[in-house]
Scaffold this motif. Structure first.
Motif, PDB file in Angstrom:
ATOM      1  N   ILE A  29       1.176  -1.064  -0.168  1.00 57.65           N
ATOM      2  CA  ILE A  29       0.105  -0.694  -0.103  1.00 57.65           C
ATOM      3  C   ILE A  29       0.878   1.075  -0.428  1.00 57.65           C
ATOM      4  O   ILE A  29       1.799   1.125   0.817  1.00 57.65           O
ATOM      5  N   GLU A  69      -3.026   4.933  -1.877  1.00 56.17           N
ATOM      6  CA  GLU A  69      -3.417   3.822  -3.235  1.00 56.17           C
ATOM      7  C   GLU A  69      -3.442   2.392  -2.435  1.00 56.17           C
ATOM      8  O   GLU A  69      -2.250   2.186  -2.090  1.00 56.17           O
ATOM      9  N   VAL A  70      -3.768   1.487  -3.089  1.00 53.73           N
ATOM     10  CA  VAL A  70      -3.818  -0.180  -2.608  1.00 53.73           C
ATOM     11  C   VAL A  70      -3.374  -1.266  -3.517  1.00 53.73           C
ATOM     12  O   VAL A  70      -3.505  -0.280  -5.099  1.00 53.73           O
ATOM     13  N   ALA A  78      -8.195  -0.271   2.053  1.00 55.41           N
ATOM     14  CA  ALA A  78      -8.460   0.530   1.222  1.00 55.41           C
ATOM     15  C   ALA A  78      -8.193   2.137   1.110  1.00 55.41           C
ATOM     16  O   ALA A  78      -7.922   2.705   2.080  1.00 55.41           O
ATOM     17  N   LYS A  79      -8.299   2.676  -0.200  1.00 53.55           N
ATOM     18  CA  LYS A  79      -7.839   3.921   0.312  1.00 53.55           C
ATOM     19  C   LYS A  79      -8.483   4.692   0.686  1.00 53.55           C
ATOM     20  O   LYS A  79      -9.658   4.444   0.921  1.00 53.55           O
ATOM     21  N   ASP A  81      -7.845   5.238   4.173  1.00 53.58           N
ATOM     22  CA  ASP A  81      -8.540   4.494   5.731  1.00 53.58           C
ATOM     23  C   ASP A  81      -6.832   4.913   6.222  1.00 53.58           C
ATOM     24  O   ASP A  81      -5.807   5.687   5.803  1.00 53.58           O
TER      25      ASP A  81
END
Length: 83
Positions: A29, A69-70, A78-79, A81
């Motif tokens: 991430i 970004e993941v 997730a974007k 978080d």
């Protein structure tokens, strides 16, 4: 580009430099850092090169921010978080 607190070599002073923003690869991430800090281990890195395989090194690994970004295959993040 992003700002980074760096050490060029053993015993060198900390300097503020620029580094490219990486793209997350599989199982990674990308976190947008909102707060970072030095801790006692950074003193060992500066004085003795503790756990350094190549220079320069970015310091201030204690950090908090938001997932930007993941990468592929990442689960549980997730974007947006906070981490």
């Amino acid at each position: 580009m992003q700002k980074a607190l760096q050490l060029a070599s053993i015993g060198a002073p900390y300097t503020l430099g620029s580094r490219p923003i990486p793209k997350p690869t599989k199982d990674q991430i990308l976190v947008k850092i909102l707060a970072a800090a030095l801790n006692p281990i950074d003193a060992y890195v500066q004085a003795r090169g503790f756990m350094v395989s190549e220079w320069p090194i970015v310091c201030g690994w204690d950090a908090a921010g938001v997932v930007e970004e993941v990468g592929e295959g990442v689960v549980g993040f997730a974007k947006g978080d906070r981490v």
